[in-house]
Design a protein around this motif. Structure first.
Motif, PDB file in Angstrom:
ATOM      1  N   SER A 243      37.841 -28.081 -36.144  1.00  0.00           N
ATOM      2  CA  SER A 243      37.241 -29.332 -36.645  1.00  0.00           C
ATOM      3  C   SER A 243      37.679 -30.549 -35.840  1.00  0.00           C
ATOM      4  O   SER A 243      37.001 -31.566 -35.836  1.00  0.00           O
ATOM      5  CB  SER A 243      37.555 -29.519 -38.127  1.00  0.00           C
TER       6      SER A 243
ATOM      7  N   ALA B 102      31.314 -33.161 -36.104  1.00  0.00           N
ATOM      8  CA  ALA B 102      31.239 -32.970 -37.561  1.00  0.00           C
ATOM      9  C   ALA B 102      29.937 -32.315 -38.003  1.00  0.00           C
ATOM     10  O   ALA B 102      29.924 -31.514 -38.934  1.00  0.00           O
ATOM     11  CB  ALA B 102      31.422 -34.312 -38.262  1.00  0.00           C
TER      12      ALA B 102
ATOM     13  N   MET C 267      30.057 -28.552 -38.130  1.00  0.00           N
ATOM     14  CA  MET C 267      30.842 -27.992 -39.229  1.00  0.00           C
ATOM     15  C   MET C 267      30.198 -28.264 -40.590  1.00  0.00           C
ATOM     16  O   MET C 267      30.712 -27.805 -41.605  1.00  0.00           O
ATOM     17  CB  MET C 267      32.261 -28.581 -39.206  1.00  0.00           C
TER      18      MET C 267
END
Length: 197
Positions: A81, A86, A89
């Motif tokens: 991460s 972002a 994910m």
């Protein structure tokens, strides 16, 4: 013979923002109940030895394997991460909605229910016939919200394969249950208690 009309029942894409908290929880609990029931039905045909499957013979090695595997997964997740955008994910906001405003006891309860039900089906019922590889493909496929990004699909597959592997190493279903619980609980707590940027 009367025919049943299936036309009123349609699968539709659900907008996550249109779900209220109560409906999301009902959906989650019903889904986990369905997973558990399916596992029990599969096991009726396999007739596994529940005593062997739920064995505590390895003693302290069961929680050690489970917690060590969970720690490795969480470390990899944190590292990934940090370097992956972002949006890669992103699960569509479902985990955020499930855990964001939950009290700690409810995060623990949800994590425990999901860990028991999913491991009962995937490691307990399916892996006995399919092995860890094909079980992990199925596990990744049912986590449909991650399929839009290959990195997330690969992570889910790898986690599932690892859960299957630690089950084989210890011979106890408690090991992947513990690992699954710790992963979900800590991730739920991270979502719940992280500071907003």
């Amino acid at each position: 013979m009367k025919k049943f009309n299936f036309k009123p029942f349609k699968f539709q894409k659900v907008d996550i923002q249109s779900l209220n908290d109560k409906m999301l929880l009902i959906n989650l609990y019903i889904t986990q109940l369905a997973v558990f029931v399916i596992a029990c039905i599969v096991m009726l045909f396999q007739k596994p030895s529940l005593g062997a499957m739920l064995s505590l013979e390895k003693g302290i090695y069961i929680p050690i394997w489970g917690i060590a595997f969970a720690a490795a997964v969480l470390l990899v997740d944190i590292l990934v991460s940090r370097w992956v955008p972002a949006e890669v994910m992103d699960d569509g906001g479902i985990n955020e909605m499930i855990f964001k405003n939950r009290p700690l006891w409810h995060i623990a309860l949800l994590s425990l229910i999901v860990a028991i039900c999913e491991e009962w089906l995937f490691r307990g019922a399916i892996q006995a016939s399919w092995g860890p590889y094909w079980t992990s493909i199925l596990f990744a496929a049912i986590h449909i919200r991650y399929l839009q990004h290959w990195i997330m699909t690969g992570l889910v597959f790898s986690i599932s394969y690892g859960l299957g592997w630690i089950y084989i190493q210890t011979g106890s279903l408690w090991t992947p249950i513990i690992a699954h619980f710790v992963i979900d609980f800590i991730m739920g707590c991270i979502i719940r208690y992280r500071r907003e940027d």
